[in-house]
Design a protein around this motif. Sequence first.
Motif, short mmCIF file in Angstrom:
data_model
loop_
_atom_site.label_atom_id
_atom_site.label_comp_id
_atom_site.label_asym_id
_atom_site.label_seq_id
_atom_site.Cartn_x
_atom_site.Cartn_y
_atom_site.Cartn_z
N TYR A 265 -2.66 -23.09 -7.00
CA TYR A 265 -2.82 -22.36 -5.80
C TYR A 265 -3.29 -20.84 -6.46
O TYR A 265 -2.63 -20.39 -7.25
N VAL A 266 -4.26 -20.09 -5.78
CA VAL A 266 -4.64 -18.71 -6.18
C VAL A 266 -4.92 -17.91 -5.25
O VAL A 266 -5.03 -18.48 -4.05
N TYR A 267 -4.95 -16.55 -5.16
CA TYR A 267 -4.62 -15.75 -4.56
C TYR A 267 -5.83 -14.52 -4.84
O TYR A 267 -5.80 -13.94 -6.08
N TYR A 268 -6.80 -14.15 -4.13
CA TYR A 268 -7.94 -13.28 -4.65
C TYR A 268 -8.67 -12.64 -3.79
O TYR A 268 -8.80 -13.21 -2.48
N SER A 269 -9.41 -11.65 -3.98
CA SER A 269 -10.04 -10.78 -2.97
C SER A 269 -11.53 -11.27 -3.07
O SER A 269 -12.04 -11.53 -4.12
N VAL A 270 -12.04 -11.37 -1.76
CA VAL A 270 -13.59 -11.83 -1.76
C VAL A 270 -14.25 -10.63 -0.71
O VAL A 270 -13.42 -9.77 0.07
N ARG A 273 -20.83 -7.57 1.73
CA ARG A 273 -21.14 -6.06 1.96
C ARG A 273 -19.84 -5.25 2.57
O ARG A 273 -19.13 -5.05 1.52
N THR A 274 -19.65 -4.83 3.76
CA THR A 274 -18.37 -4.05 4.04
C THR A 274 -17.33 -4.82 4.33
O THR A 274 -16.27 -4.25 4.63
N SER A 275 -17.27 -6.20 4.31
CA SER A 275 -16.27 -6.98 4.86
C SER A 275 -15.57 -7.61 3.71
O SER A 275 -16.35 -7.87 2.68
N GLU A 276 -14.37 -7.33 3.77
CA GLU A 276 -13.48 -7.72 2.50
C GLU A 276 -12.33 -8.70 3.25
O GLU A 276 -11.73 -8.40 4.32
N TRP A 277 -11.91 -9.52 2.45
CA TRP A 277 -10.43 -10.17 2.95
C TRP A 277 -9.98 -10.95 1.73
O TRP A 277 -10.46 -11.03 0.58
N ILE A 278 -8.75 -11.52 2.00
CA ILE A 278 -8.06 -12.04 0.90
C ILE A 278 -7.97 -13.78 1.23
O ILE A 278 -8.18 -14.02 2.12
N ARG A 279 -8.17 -14.25 0.04
CA ARG A 279 -8.24 -15.81 0.12
C ARG A 279 -7.33 -16.39 -0.75
O ARG A 279 -6.86 -16.08 -1.77
N GLU A 298 -12.22 -26.63 -4.94
CA GLU A 298 -11.57 -25.69 -4.44
C GLU A 298 -11.50 -26.15 -2.79
O GLU A 298 -12.23 -26.43 -2.33
N ARG A 299 -10.30 -25.94 -2.31
CA ARG A 299 -9.97 -26.13 -1.07
C ARG A 299 -9.37 -24.66 -0.29
O ARG A 299 -8.25 -24.50 -0.65
N ILE A 300 -10.04 -23.94 0.41
CA ILE A 300 -9.55 -22.92 1.07
C ILE A 300 -8.50 -23.18 2.08
O ILE A 300 -8.78 -23.93 3.09
N LEU A 301 -7.25 -22.45 1.97
CA LEU A 301 -6.10 -22.53 2.77
C LEU A 301 -6.05 -21.59 4.06
O LEU A 301 -5.65 -21.87 5.10
N LEU A 302 -6.39 -20.34 3.31
CA LEU A 302 -6.20 -19.35 4.55
C LEU A 302 -6.87 -18.11 3.89
O LEU A 302 -7.05 -17.51 2.76
N GLU A 303 -7.60 -17.35 4.96
CA GLU A 303 -8.42 -16.25 4.68
C GLU A 303 -7.77 -15.10 5.65
O GLU A 303 -7.45 -15.48 6.77
N VAL A 304 -7.52 -14.02 5.00
CA VAL A 304 -7.03 -12.59 6.04
C VAL A 304 -7.94 -11.62 5.84
O VAL A 304 -8.12 -11.09 4.71
N LYS A 305 -8.51 -11.06 6.73
CA LYS A 305 -9.64 -9.87 6.77
C LYS A 305 -8.56 -8.74 6.40
O LYS A 305 -7.52 -8.39 6.90
N GLU A 306 -9.10 -8.10 5.60
CA GLU A 306 -8.65 -6.73 4.90
C GLU A 306 -9.25 -5.48 5.60
O GLU A 306 -10.51 -5.27 5.22
N PRO A 307 -8.43 -4.66 6.25
CA PRO A 307 -9.31 -3.49 6.87
C PRO A 307 -9.67 -2.48 5.77
O PRO A 307 -10.44 -1.48 6.13
N ALA A 308 -8.90 -2.36 4.60
CA ALA A 308 -9.12 -1.54 3.66
C ALA A 308 -9.36 -2.22 2.43
O ALA A 308 -8.86 -3.34 2.11
#
Length: 780
Positions: A265-270, A273-279, A298-308
Amino acid sequence: MARAGALLALWVLGAAAHPQCLDFRPPFRPPQLLRLCAQYSDFGCCDEGRDAELTRRFWDLASRVDAAEWAACAGYARDLLCQECSPYAAHLYDAEDPFTPLRTVPGLCQDYCLDMWHKCRGLFHHLSTDQELRALEGNRARFCRYLSLDDTDYCFPYLLVNKNLNSNLGHVVADAKGCLQLCLEEVANGLRNPVAMVHARDGTHRFFVAEQVGLVWAYLPDRSRLEKPFLNISWAVLTSPWQGDERGFLGIAFHPSFRHNRRLYVYYSVGIRTSEWIRISEFRVSEDDENAVDHSSERILLEVKEPASNHNGGQLLFGDDGYLYIFTGDGGMAGDPFGTFGNAQNKSALLGKVLRIDVDRKERGLPYGIPPDNPFVDDPAAQPEVYALGVRNMWRCSFDRGDPASGAGRGRLFCGDVGQNKFEEVDLVERGGNYGWRAREGFECYDRSLCANSSLNDVLPIFAYPHTIGKSVTGGYVYRGCEYPNLNGLYIFGDFMTGRLMSLHENPGTGQWHYSEICMGHGQTCEFPGLINNYYPYIISFGEDEAGELYFMSTGEPSATAPRGVIYKIIDPSRRAPPGKCQIQPAQVKIRSRLIPFVPKEKFIPKTRSTARPTARAPTRAPRRRRPTVAPSPPTPRPARPTQQPGSRRGGGRRRGRLNSANRAFRDGDVRLVRPAGLSSGSGRVEVFVGGRWGTVCDDSWNINGAAVVCRQLGFAYAVRAVKSAEFGQGGSLPILLDNVRCAGWERNLLECQHNGVGTHNCEHDEDAGVVCSHQNPDL
């Protein structure tokens, strides 16, 4: 510091004690009593096998010596043979390194040698094949002078009663201030911001190193690296070359049953444009190559939007319960400004939390399951994944393996949580715990209205330190390895910004944690083959290998594209495990990629004392210090040059730009301070030597980091102030050599900092820069 000494047995250095065996490694505690050399049964350089070999030699010697002579000399024979078991055997036999010729007889004190020569000199003929020694046998004075040691502290038998050499022998070495003296071994280099080092728990003893850019490399137990990356998702990872960018590939964890299911399992930023989130994603290892990931799996389990772009968290861990723990940041910016109470205190937000999910099940339309005992699973206002809250940006967490003998401490979850303006903290994370942010920072209130809320019920950290000590904690591990028994139970962590290594040790009776700083060993402490006593200052992460030995990763340039990252293994030079106890038998791995052998690049740097640093107060209440500390020492320091006044030689000042005989003693980058009468020696205008001439430095961008570089070059431990506007006078007769100097603080001299180029400037001498340096901590 004194409290740490009461709990963790320390050896406070007096003389330059350096216990070392003939195999060039530290001594150990034999697992069984020794028969011949019983005086070294508690601590020394022989196990029962070596003792048996010396016993055989002892009786072989007896068979070749006249019975009457043996009756008088057996004790001497035992003494001399058993010095191979002494914890100072390397000194006694002049064998501190593999290149020194080994003595055939240990170094003897003068009166002992004279007495033995008088009574039993015939023994030497049987003990030594040294022809030069045999030739001297008839001359007592020359014979004993030949057997003497240059360092009389170590001669036998006086070293047995030398208090400096034997007081608390075998315990962790500490200097007079309680700073633990440890050493390092280089394990890997040339890495681009190595953010994680993990193992697969599959018996292969491989270790996997993740770079922030999105590559993961596989290393074999012999430290060779596979040329082909284990994982490469750099095309998908959001990061940049900017120093300090917190986005990127941030975490990796192998499934507890990886040996069978080949999942990780891996944790990375994606970002788009101006939208960013962690995956958080799951991958599987290729069926064709066990050292490569199947990127199509790759099977995406969770994505969380990052405001900064900052505070992205990044840790992934599997607990003994088999669940995956995910550590998210609070969303970034400063002060967690999101919503009424911030993300961290909002149970309906996934940011600022420790999350726990079941990757082996799917439910509620999710690609994962929710553990039934998650603390807020029945709270309709909370996200069911939440395991703990009140987190700012936990950077590096670990589960305690537990004491190897008793299992005590197993399963405790330690985290370093990066602070805002004043404090960094270390937390013990428990189910349902609220760790206080943004109401509290460390032990003190940050948002006073939230802090006063009686329903907060937050969990205080086990330790917090002020920003005079460090400004970005990097969580570590409790040492539970086999090789260094003295470190068992010691939580070792660091600080990214100051490069400080630190430790906590728990008093099992009170549950209180006590602080000791970790310094690189000085004097002979780290003078073992293969060991070093310096490291790059930006401590990014810590890691364990499959056997439980402890490592950390740091870099000289904190950019995701700069290949200056190194992995270091932490070494205790005071005591090791008995030979053979910690042997591993790695399972075989089929290799399809070319192997790149490991070539160490870092060097041991001789130094006489450990670097002075500010000390932290006990963690029972938050320390109150406000002045920033100096930047950390660089990885390869150079001795400071003496300060010299211009024009001090007969004949007045030097001509601008001319290389004269006096200048030939200096090197490019050397500095000196020029001060008006009445100022202390640590204050003055900064002048730098480049290309055979001295010149001044403009104050554009001049700050405490640049001052720290200058002060350290001149032998001062602390930079008190960066001075501007020619406060210490103008160097009008000299050229302006540097302008817009921007230092990180770790550089060896100002030329290694960023600047406009030598001689390129847009300023006048009324902007000459200066410094105020001190040998004393200005905060104490």
